[in-house]
Write a protein that holds these residues in place. Structure first.
Motif, PDB file in Angstrom:
ATOM      1  N   SER A 157      34.438  55.823   8.046  1.00  0.00           N
ATOM      2  CA  SER A 157      35.590  55.439   7.143  1.00  0.00           C
ATOM      3  C   SER A 157      36.382  56.673   6.810  1.00  0.00           C
ATOM      4  CB  SER A 157      35.061  54.498   5.981  1.00  0.00           C
ATOM      5  OG  SER A 157      34.162  55.636   5.412  1.00  0.00           O
ATOM      6  N   THR A 158      37.540  56.255   6.343  1.00  0.00           N
ATOM      7  CA  THR A 158      38.520  57.258   5.906  1.00  0.00           C
ATOM      8  C   THR A 158      38.567  57.654   4.598  1.00  0.00           C
ATOM      9  OG1 THR A 158      40.263  55.706   5.597  1.00  0.00           O
ATOM     10  CG2 THR A 158      40.038  56.396   7.661  1.00  0.00           C
ATOM     11  N   VAL A 159      39.066  58.442   3.976  1.00  0.00           N
ATOM     12  CA  VAL A 159      39.162  58.883   2.483  1.00  0.00           C
ATOM     13  C   VAL A 159      39.699  57.697   1.853  1.00  0.00           C
ATOM     14  CG1 VAL A 159      40.114  60.201   0.675  1.00  0.00           C
ATOM     15  CG2 VAL A 159      39.156  61.251   2.827  1.00  0.00           C
ATOM     16  N   SER A 160      40.722  57.034   2.126  1.00  0.00           N
ATOM     17  CA  SER A 160      41.353  56.078   1.412  1.00  0.00           C
ATOM     18  C   SER A 160      40.333  54.759   1.286  1.00  0.00           C
ATOM     19  CB  SER A 160      42.793  55.605   2.081  1.00  0.00           C
ATOM     20  OG  SER A 160      42.452  55.188   3.296  1.00  0.00           O
ATOM     21  N   SER A 161      39.768  54.670   2.373  1.00  0.00           N
ATOM     22  CA  SER A 161      39.086  53.328   2.431  1.00  0.00           C
ATOM     23  C   SER A 161      37.691  53.840   1.716  1.00  0.00           C
ATOM     24  CB  SER A 161      38.346  52.905   3.769  1.00  0.00           C
ATOM     25  OG  SER A 161      37.591  53.914   4.495  1.00  0.00           O
ATOM     26  N   ALA A 162      37.135  54.953   1.672  1.00  0.00           N
ATOM     27  CA  ALA A 162      36.129  55.310   0.646  1.00  0.00           C
ATOM     28  C   ALA A 162      36.402  55.324  -0.720  1.00  0.00           C
ATOM     29  CB  ALA A 162      35.715  56.941   1.081  1.00  0.00           C
ATOM     30  N   MET A 163      37.824  55.840  -1.026  1.00  0.00           N
ATOM     31  CA  MET A 163      38.170  55.583  -2.628  1.00  0.00           C
ATOM     32  C   MET A 163      38.126  54.037  -2.987  1.00  0.00           C
ATOM     33  SD  MET A 163      38.567  58.590  -3.718  1.00  0.00           S
ATOM     34  CE  MET A 163      39.769  58.372  -5.109  1.00  0.00           C
ATOM     35  N   THR A 164      38.569  53.309  -2.010  1.00  0.00           N
ATOM     36  CA  THR A 164      38.865  51.758  -2.339  1.00  0.00           C
ATOM     37  C   THR A 164      37.228  51.397  -2.486  1.00  0.00           C
ATOM     38  OG1 THR A 164      40.310  51.689  -0.601  1.00  0.00           O
ATOM     39  CG2 THR A 164      39.623  49.599  -1.723  1.00  0.00           C
ATOM     40  N   ILE A 165      36.157  51.742  -1.857  1.00  0.00           N
ATOM     41  CA  ILE A 165      34.966  51.313  -1.946  1.00  0.00           C
ATOM     42  C   ILE A 165      34.519  51.889  -3.518  1.00  0.00           C
ATOM     43  CG2 ILE A 165      32.568  51.583  -1.195  1.00  0.00           C
ATOM     44  CD1 ILE A 165      33.633  51.746   1.531  1.00  0.00           C
ATOM     45  N   LEU A 166      34.933  53.181  -3.583  1.00  0.00           N
ATOM     46  CA  LEU A 166      34.410  53.857  -4.947  1.00  0.00           C
ATOM     47  C   LEU A 166      34.913  52.732  -6.226  1.00  0.00           C
ATOM     48  CD1 LEU A 166      34.603  57.607  -5.059  1.00  0.00           C
ATOM     49  CD2 LEU A 166      32.659  56.370  -5.305  1.00  0.00           C
ATOM     50  N   ARG A 167      36.369  52.700  -5.942  1.00  0.00           N
ATOM     51  CA  ARG A 167      36.875  52.119  -7.219  1.00  0.00           C
ATOM     52  C   ARG A 167      36.157  50.880  -7.468  1.00  0.00           C
ATOM     53  NH1 ARG A 167      41.505  54.074  -4.794  1.00  0.00           N
ATOM     54  NH2 ARG A 167      42.309  55.650  -5.825  1.00  0.00           N
ATOM     55  N   ASN A 168      35.849  50.123  -6.365  1.00  0.00           N
ATOM     56  CA  ASN A 168      34.916  48.773  -6.551  1.00  0.00           C
ATOM     57  C   ASN A 168      33.656  48.968  -7.105  1.00  0.00           C
ATOM     58  OD1 ASN A 168      37.176  47.590  -5.532  1.00  0.00           O
ATOM     59  ND2 ASN A 168      36.375  47.564  -3.612  1.00  0.00           N
ATOM     60  N   SER A 207      33.756  61.656   8.033  1.00  0.00           N
ATOM     61  CA  SER A 207      32.725  62.730   8.990  1.00  0.00           C
ATOM     62  C   SER A 207      33.388  63.999   8.914  1.00  0.00           C
ATOM     63  CB  SER A 207      32.880  61.978  10.377  1.00  0.00           C
ATOM     64  OG  SER A 207      33.961  61.712  10.778  1.00  0.00           O
ATOM     65  N   THR A 208      34.478  64.084   8.604  1.00  0.00           N
ATOM     66  CA  THR A 208      35.237  65.561   8.861  1.00  0.00           C
ATOM     67  C   THR A 208      34.920  66.431   7.666  1.00  0.00           C
ATOM     68  OG1 THR A 208      37.397  65.096   8.524  1.00  0.00           O
ATOM     69  CG2 THR A 208      36.869  64.895  10.697  1.00  0.00           C
ATOM     70  N   ILE A 209      34.950  65.852   6.553  1.00  0.00           N
ATOM     71  CA  ILE A 209      34.976  66.774   5.178  1.00  0.00           C
ATOM     72  C   ILE A 209      33.412  66.641   4.751  1.00  0.00           C
ATOM     73  CG2 ILE A 209      37.333  66.375   4.694  1.00  0.00           C
ATOM     74  CD1 ILE A 209      36.300  64.266   2.848  1.00  0.00           C
ATOM     75  N   MET A 210      32.645  65.566   5.141  1.00  0.00           N
ATOM     76  CA  MET A 210      31.424  65.362   4.341  1.00  0.00           C
ATOM     77  C   MET A 210      30.406  66.756   4.892  1.00  0.00           C
ATOM     78  SD  MET A 210      29.261  62.639   6.739  1.00  0.00           S
ATOM     79  CE  MET A 210      28.559  62.988   8.518  1.00  0.00           C
TER      80      MET A 210
END
Lengths: 457, 457
Positions: A157-168, A207-210
């Motif tokens: 996933s990308t950062v933005s999709s990750a943030m969406t998951i987080l928010r939920n 995957s690039t920032i983890m």
């Protein structure tokens, strides 16, 4: 015990105002004031207030609201049972289902099997399943203190999709400050901190920032070991995995604080010979029950010493002054033994000892024993000479003190290390052995020498 | 000690490979391997490696990179001085300036005034100023453990502007998971968790989602009290303010874990009569220095007991068997005293005791003393009768043990409570008093009674 690691407010509250509202059955006034409080303060009030008022609270607060109170550290584990019995069974079951799973499990672990079953059957399938999954983990393991409410994201996933998951997930998750990255098979492959997420550009691939090699523990790991690791690596949350690296849960820093705290007062109470003293006794009898075993053991062992002294009655009846120094010698040996024991036990607990070789440690303690023994011996010879102008008796006492401090210091280090190796808890078992060993040795030397030199006394 | 609360990875590392790289002066190989490690593991290697290799590391690592290592808990405070002396002075100054202010202060507190000054003059004005600001706070206060690297936002800002501020401050801040809201005069008016921020809509006004009554502490507050509060309220960071509510700094959860840990081993070591044992001694002499004061005090006090017994030499010379039980009686009194003391001291430390009335507590301990005393007394009468068919001596010993356990239990509770009230640390001061008191009382009763009933013996 943990509540969501959000920042809640207010520390002072008006107890009278709250009670007043309950007495006058003014539900609105009560809820307005009460729900403003930090859960910890709500717990303090809930715990203190009289039973009949607490019963009213069960009608004024939703199970969910009460759950937050039960998750604070203020409510002691041995109080769960009593409080739950005050509630309507379905209300209690609902409340437990609203708690974070790890805390719900802590509560249920305090109850009888039959009660647990009845609560589990009363709550919704999902929560019941989550709880059952954790219930079977052994106490004091990572599994027993982990929670299953954590956030994972697919590694593609990308950062933005990750943030969406987080928010939920945020509302339900115990912490969202670490996000764990998993592969298609839910295996832990990395971790990203929320800090990194909000700094990164939203199109960046996770995957690039983890971080790829994540500090993690097996579900069977000892909880104290987990606590030490989180302290050393300064983590807010630790992922718990099985042998195949599937992520099973996380352990949050607040749980770890409790573990470290318990561990410490645990060693402390054992040194003093009060088993599991960490919860404070509410009545004399239970306190006595905890302390008697130790006292009785030491009495029996003390009889050995008495037995030994009895062998020297002849010497003593000749020079009764000898008897005067017996407690002094035994006491000093005991003290130096306890000191060495404390250092060793604490060192084992904090793992400082593991960093270095046992031999080096024993040699160092031997040195310490020699120095302290010598100083104390000379000191006591002086004291006795000043006080009684007795030189030879002084020498006897000095010799006894020197040897017994030396032996006490070494045994106070060796015995706990040995027990640790033997997988016996050194804190609890070492004390009586060392005390008795010290007494016996010091008295044999003291009265033995005295009997030899009886002529010169 | 704390590093940024980001999630770092990897726990196992190849020590040999790293050493190899240093030996062969292969800077790239070293940095590639080393900088992948978690700072804690870097610290372990840095600490262990031989001096000459460490000297090479100072050339291979930037001051900033070394700073991260120094901020781990692995480096003990007493090691700072030695390590700093190995470095070039400007390099050391740079390194300190790159540390989080609170940790930099911890380091400087270990050095002599002159060194501190020289380092401060060598580093950039800004860091020096920040450090100086913290240096003057008293040890063990909130001020001494807080950091000034935290994020504040004006209360009139929106979520999106707050997020922008966060993104900019994130790299430098110690934690960004709580954002503190301040008014025009930098007074603390609220707090928002990053959790709330990312859930909220970006046009939302901070003032509408922030918690207004923030848990906070005065800069002069005792650090243990701060630790307890953060544990109870389950906070990841605690704001530190002055009397006008100006926010001066924050204390992060990892610092608190260290405080709780120290506090515990502190009480523990004092109970055992080893002052500040928490750092593990590297040589016999320093260990002996720590233990001797206590041993000598107890020796002097022990002489009082000896003096007392000496008054009864006549009785003893008549019935030497009496002497055999003196250590048993003194020992038992000592043990029960230590138990009561441990419960009281721990109770004071964890503040469990404050929750209830001192009178109730003393009454309960009195009850405990009666029960344990009675049981032990009967037990010992039995033992002595079985062992020596001595009934009267058994009664004497039993009576002495009963009274001395009773007194020991009460004094073991009362004395620490009294000292706490007197603002003396109960853990360190109570021990010797109680031990001596117990010895004196138990012996007077025992030998006193014996002298009375000498005819029947």
């Amino acid at each position: 015990m943990n509540v969501k690691d959000d920042y809640k407010d207010d520390i002072i509250f008006n107890e009278e105002k709250l009670k007043e509202a309950l007495f006058t059955h003014d539900i609105r006034a009560f809820r307005n004031e009460y729900l403003l409080l930090h859960p910890y303060d709500r717990a303090i009030f809930y715990e203190k207030v009289e039973l009949e008022l607490r019963k009213i609270m069960y009608h004024y607060l939703s199970p969910k609201e009460l759950a937050e109170i039960f998750e604070t550290s203020e409510i002691d584990e041995h109080e769960y049972k009593q409080f739950l019995q005050e509630m309507d069974t379905t209300y209690a079951a609902d409340m437990i289902s609203y708690m974070f799973v790890d805390n719900a499990v802590d509560v249920l672990n305090e109850l009888d099997k039959s009660q647990v079953v009845s609560y589990l059957t009363l709550m919704n399938k999902e929560s019941a399943a989550e709880i059952k999954a954790l219930l079977h983990y052994e106490e004091y393991t990572a599994g027993s203190i982990m929670t299953t409410e954590f956030v994972t994201i697919p590694q593609n996933s990308t950062v933005s999709s990750a943030m969406t998951i987080l928010r939920n997930e945020a509302p339900g998750a115990e912490t969202i400050y670490y996000v764990f990255v998993v592969d298609y098979d839910n295996r832990l492959t990395g971790v990203v901190s929320l800090r990194d997420l909000i700094i990164a550009h939203e199109d960046t691939l996770i995957s690039t920032i983890m971080s790829e090699r994540v500090v993690n523990v097996l579900v069977s790991e000892d909880q104290e070991e987990v606590a030490r690791m989180m302290k050393d690596y300064n983590l807010l949350a630790m992922p718990v995995v099985d042998f195949q690296q599937h992520i099973l849960g996380i352990i949050t820093v607040d749980d770890i604080i409790d573990v470290l705290d318990e561990e410490a007062s645990d060693d402390y109470s054992k040194l003093a010979g009060v088993s599991n003293m960490d919860t404070f006794d509410k009545n004399s009898l239970s306190a006595a029950k905890k302390r008697l075993p130790w006292l009785l053991i030491l009495l029996v062992l003390g009889m050995l010493t008495a037995n030994l002294i009895d062998l020297f009655t002849e010497t003593i009846s000749k020079v009764a002054l000898l008897a005067a120094f017996i407690p002094l010698i035994a006491g000093t040996a005991g003290n130096s033994g306890t000191q060495a024991l404390a250092v060793a036990v604490r060192g084992i607990a904090t793992r400082d000892i593991e960093d270095e070789s046992k031999v080096k440690l024993l040699l160092r303690e031997a040195g310490t024993g020699l120095i302290t023994g010598l100083v104390c011996a000379l000191f006591v010879v002086g004291l006795i000479y000043i006080w009684k102008q007795e030189f030879i008796i002084g020498l006897l006492v000095g010799a006894a003190i020197f040897v017994s401090i030396f032996v006490a210091t070494i045994s106070g280090t060796f015995i706990p290390l040995f027990m640790h190796r033997m997988k016996v808890d050194p804190a609890v078992a070492s004390g009586p052995f060392i005390t008795t060993l010290n007494d016996v040795i010091s008295i044999i030397i003291y009265l033995g020498l005295a009997t030899l030199f009886i002529g010169d006394l």
